[in-house]
Design a protein around this motif. Structure first.
Motif, mmCIF file in Angstrom:
data_model
loop_
_atom_site.group_PDB
_atom_site.id
_atom_site.type_symbol
_atom_site.label_atom_id
_atom_site.label_comp_id
_atom_site.label_asym_id
_atom_site.label_seq_id
_atom_site.Cartn_x
_atom_site.Cartn_y
_atom_site.Cartn_z
ATOM 1 N N TRP A 42 0.840 -1.193 0.000
ATOM 2 C CA TRP A 42 0.000 0.000 0.000
ATOM 3 C C TRP A 42 0.876 1.245 0.000
ATOM 4 O O TRP A 42 0.605 2.215 -0.705
ATOM 5 C CB TRP A 42 -0.895 0.025 1.242
ATOM 6 C CG TRP A 42 -2.024 -0.952 1.246
ATOM 7 C CD1 TRP A 42 -2.058 -2.157 1.871
ATOM 8 C CD2 TRP A 42 -3.309 -0.819 0.616
ATOM 9 N NE1 TRP A 42 -3.270 -2.783 1.672
ATOM 10 C CE2 TRP A 42 -4.066 -1.967 0.908
ATOM 11 C CE3 TRP A 42 -3.900 0.184 -0.155
ATOM 12 C CZ2 TRP A 42 -5.358 -2.163 0.450
ATOM 13 C CZ3 TRP A 42 -5.202 -0.001 -0.604
ATOM 14 C CH2 TRP A 42 -5.913 -1.162 -0.308
ATOM 15 N N PHE A 44 -5.146 1.137 5.508
ATOM 16 C CA PHE A 44 -6.503 1.244 4.964
ATOM 17 C C PHE A 44 -7.426 0.129 5.458
ATOM 18 O O PHE A 44 -8.505 -0.081 4.889
ATOM 19 C CB PHE A 44 -6.496 1.275 3.431
ATOM 20 C CG PHE A 44 -5.931 2.539 2.851
ATOM 21 C CD1 PHE A 44 -6.353 3.777 3.304
ATOM 22 C CD2 PHE A 44 -4.959 2.494 1.879
ATOM 23 C CE1 PHE A 44 -5.836 4.955 2.777
ATOM 24 C CE2 PHE A 44 -4.428 3.664 1.349
ATOM 25 C CZ PHE A 44 -4.870 4.889 1.808
ATOM 26 N N PHE A 77 -11.038 1.269 6.214
ATOM 27 C CA PHE A 77 -11.881 1.425 5.032
ATOM 28 C C PHE A 77 -12.291 0.070 4.460
ATOM 29 O O PHE A 77 -13.428 -0.115 4.022
ATOM 30 C CB PHE A 77 -11.152 2.240 3.963
ATOM 31 C CG PHE A 77 -11.012 3.697 4.281
ATOM 32 C CD1 PHE A 77 -12.131 4.480 4.541
ATOM 33 C CD2 PHE A 77 -9.769 4.300 4.330
ATOM 34 C CE1 PHE A 77 -12.007 5.839 4.833
ATOM 35 C CE2 PHE A 77 -9.627 5.647 4.618
ATOM 36 C CZ PHE A 77 -10.751 6.420 4.873
ATOM 37 N N SER A 128 -6.055 8.937 1.186
ATOM 38 C CA SER A 128 -6.987 8.650 2.274
ATOM 39 C C SER A 128 -8.334 9.321 2.019
ATOM 40 O O SER A 128 -9.393 8.722 2.244
ATOM 41 C CB SER A 128 -6.410 9.138 3.610
ATOM 42 O OG SER A 128 -5.182 8.495 3.904
ATOM 43 N N TYR A 137 -10.266 7.387 -0.620
ATOM 44 C CA TYR A 137 -10.928 6.186 -0.082
ATOM 45 C C TYR A 137 -12.143 6.584 0.752
ATOM 46 O O TYR A 137 -13.166 5.884 0.747
ATOM 47 C CB TYR A 137 -9.935 5.363 0.743
ATOM 48 C CG TYR A 137 -9.219 4.343 -0.112
ATOM 49 C CD1 TYR A 137 -9.534 2.994 -0.045
ATOM 50 C CD2 TYR A 137 -8.235 4.747 -1.017
ATOM 51 C CE1 TYR A 137 -8.893 2.074 -0.844
ATOM 52 C CE2 TYR A 137 -7.592 3.835 -1.825
ATOM 53 C CZ TYR A 137 -7.920 2.496 -1.741
ATOM 54 O OH TYR A 137 -7.287 1.587 -2.559
ATOM 55 N N CYS A 148 -15.806 5.234 -0.325
ATOM 56 C CA CYS A 148 -16.644 4.468 0.600
ATOM 57 C C CYS A 148 -17.993 5.147 0.816
ATOM 58 O O CYS A 148 -19.022 4.469 0.954
ATOM 59 C CB CYS A 148 -15.919 4.280 1.938
ATOM 60 S SG CYS A 148 -14.600 3.056 1.899
ATOM 61 N N ASP A 195 -2.877 1.805 -5.668
ATOM 62 C CA ASP A 195 -3.979 1.992 -4.722
ATOM 63 C C ASP A 195 -5.146 2.790 -5.303
ATOM 64 O O ASP A 195 -6.146 3.010 -4.617
ATOM 65 C CB ASP A 195 -3.472 2.727 -3.468
ATOM 66 C CG ASP A 195 -2.266 2.055 -2.837
ATOM 67 O OD1 ASP A 195 -2.200 0.822 -2.883
ATOM 68 O OD2 ASP A 195 -1.398 2.774 -2.306
ATOM 69 N N TRP A 252 -9.612 1.268 -6.948
ATOM 70 C CA TRP A 252 -10.915 1.264 -6.289
ATOM 71 C C TRP A 252 -11.574 2.647 -6.305
ATOM 72 O O TRP A 252 -12.717 2.779 -6.776
ATOM 73 C CB TRP A 252 -10.779 0.719 -4.868
ATOM 74 C CG TRP A 252 -11.857 1.116 -3.914
ATOM 75 C CD1 TRP A 252 -11.740 1.969 -2.859
ATOM 76 C CD2 TRP A 252 -13.225 0.684 -3.905
ATOM 77 N NE1 TRP A 252 -12.935 2.099 -2.199
ATOM 78 C CE2 TRP A 252 -13.867 1.321 -2.823
ATOM 79 C CE3 TRP A 252 -13.970 -0.168 -4.710
ATOM 80 C CZ2 TRP A 252 -15.208 1.128 -2.517
ATOM 81 C CZ3 TRP A 252 -15.314 -0.364 -4.412
ATOM 82 C CH2 TRP A 252 -15.915 0.278 -3.328
ATOM 83 N N PRO A 253 -10.929 3.717 -5.829
ATOM 84 C CA PRO A 253 -11.611 5.015 -5.862
ATOM 85 C C PRO A 253 -11.905 5.499 -7.280
ATOM 86 O O PRO A 253 -12.948 6.124 -7.515
ATOM 87 C CB PRO A 253 -10.658 5.962 -5.117
ATOM 88 C CG PRO A 253 -9.341 5.275 -5.102
ATOM 89 C CD PRO A 253 -9.621 3.807 -5.128
#
Length: 492
Positions: free
Chosen positions: A132, A304, A307, A369, A372, A376, A417, A420-421
């Motif tokens: 990460w 993370f 999250f 951060s 994420y 979420c 990383d 996902w976002p």
């Protein structure tokens, strides 16, 4: 009984067909993830390529009697002798001098020179992208690589990962051929050793400290093989390794008589399995019952994790809602938002404890951060809220994710990383061509920096979702579930 990891010989051109079509002697259409000829006849398509599977026990009769691997003993021994001539044993590494983040080995042969090169490549390039956060505390470098001094199966899996990663850097030539041969050799050695070591584990009772270390190394090797398969992602073989890791973890939980995991290596490896399973469950729509609801955390080893635990909670809620379970107790959106706020606060505090390579890297981590955090929020609003009423909040978070991406100073440090976002923000870009272009450019940059993995399919899904005429209330989750045969990809 613990499963035994077994394999068949390396793939050939005919292995591109699924084994069921081959056994039926018909032409396979080779569609992904399963061939349509099997699906149309309600057959369970076994997939393509070499067969890596978990089987129970050993053969009870015939020439393979007593063996865990379906390879005749004579051929296996001959192959092992040939490989030993080509690949130095790990004992030859004992004179290696480990200094800082570089491994120096005085090569005595071309095989040793290749081994030295592969270890250095893993240390300097692969470990950087697997973590990460890359820095002095990188656990792939500080914990997993240290296991190679006592575990040949970890050594060979690291060499397989490094050689497979280097293959992607060469288009042709003798170096590519040599690396391909080395990769097949190291993968074959890893699989053979895994089968042997799993078969030696006790079936019942508590494991000894020696067994605990052995299982730790087995789990590390399986997780490395999972990452090897992700590099090509031509089929879903990575799933087999996650299933294998799950079986090993079940053995650990039953055989090791302790509640809390104390060894940092175990904490790290269990988290690697945990978050991979959570991300896998986002789009496979598999049951999440076999994935633990909680995970032991450690500041710099489980980045993370707060999250990721929120993501798992929301995914479980979505599965319960879809199943229409009347007894299900679903979390409230307000409660989940409180958890997301707490996750962001703890992650930003963690950034004060991580040793970053520069102040810019720390600022980039803070941007990540926030990405994420907003991803979420989007996911939770879509699952637990009234989509139409939640859209203003969702679109604010979408724009925040894209703004934070543009603020990254050195995106290469955290490219692995960003998927996902970017994906979650991308699912909210229907009817927004400019934002779609921003997401696509960012995803292509991620693939260029940290590897294609399954990201081609992630981007292909987004583009299909953008272009398909749908009712405004159809979410990406509903769209993916309706096309499950084509949408089984990994957002990681």
């Amino acid at each position: 009984m613990l499963g035994v990891f077994s394999h068949l010989p390396p793939s050939t051109a005919s292995d591109k067909d699924c084994s069921r079509c081959k056994s039926r002697r018909i032409q396979c259409d080779r569609s992904l993830p399963k061939c349509r000829k099997c699906i149309s006849r309600n057959y369970d398509c076994p997939g393509y390529g070499p067969v890596f599977k978990w089987v129970q026990g050993v053969a009870s009769r015939g020439k393979l009697s007593g063996q865990a691997l379906p390879v005749p003993k004579k051929n296996e021994n001959e192959e092992e002798e040939r490989r030993e001539c080509r690949t130095p044993h790990h004992s030859q590494l004992q004179n290696a001098e480990l200094t800082g983040s570089e491994i120096y080995i005085q090569p005595e042969s071309p095989a040793e020179a290749l081994l030295s090169h592969l270890l250095a490549h893993f240390d300097q390039h692969v470990a950087t992208r697997l973590a990460w956060v890359d820095g002095p505390d990188n656990p792939w470098r500080n914990l997993v690589m240290q296991l190679t001094h006592s575990s040949p199966v970890v050594l060979y899996s690291i060499l397989a990962m490094a050689s497979e990663d280097l293959i992607l850097r060469y288009e042709a030539g003798h170096r590519l051929r040599r690396l391909r041969a080395a990769s097949l050799d190291y993968k074959s050695k890893t699989l053979s050793l895994l089968g042997q070591q799993l078969d030696m584990l006790p079936r019942e009772g508590s494991g000894s400290p020696g067994h605990t270390h052995q299982v730790r190394c087995i789990l590390a090797a399986i997780l490395l093989l999972y990452n090897v398969e992700l590099l090509t992602a031509e089929d879903a073989r990575w799933r087999v390794h996650i299933q294998g890791a799950r079986a090993v973890i079940q053995w650990m939980s039953q055989a090791v008589a302790r509640r809390n995991v104390e060894d940092q290596v175990d904490v790290f490896l269990l988290y690697e399995y945990y978050y991979s399973s959570v991300f896998m469950g986002l789009t496979t729509f598999d049951s999440l019952e076999e994935t633990s609801k909680t995970i032991q955390t450690h500041d710099t080893l489980t980045v993370f994790s707060d999250f990721v635990q929120v993501m798992q909670t929301v995914t479980r809620a979505e599965r319960e809602k879809h199943a229409g379970n009347p007894d299900a107790i679903l979390p409230t959106l307000e409660g989940i938002m409180d958890e997301i706020d707490a996750a962001k606060s703890r992650t930003l505090l963690l950034s004060q404890r991580i040793q970053f390579r520069s102040a810019d890297a720390q600022r980039d981590f803070d941007h990540l951060s926030s990405m994420y955090y907003h991803a979420c929020l989007i996911y939770s609003h879509r699952v637990l809220g009234d989509s139409s009423a939640e859209e203003p909040c969702i679109f604010l978070s979408r724009d925040a994710v894209l703004d934070h991406v543009s603020c990254l100073k050195h995106s290469a440090s955290f490219a692995q990383d960003l998927v996902w976002p970017l994906f979650i923000a991308g699912t909210e870009c229907r009817e927004c061509p400019a934002k779609q272009a921003t997401v696509e450019r960012a995803m292509l940059a991620v693939m260029q920096i940290s590897g294609r993995l399954d990201r081609d399919r992630v981007l292909a899904f987004l583009k299909t979702y953008w272009e398909t005429k749908l009712s405004p209330d159809v979410t990406w989750i509903q769209f993916a579930r309706s096309r499950a045969a084509d949408c089984c990809f990994l957002i990681i």
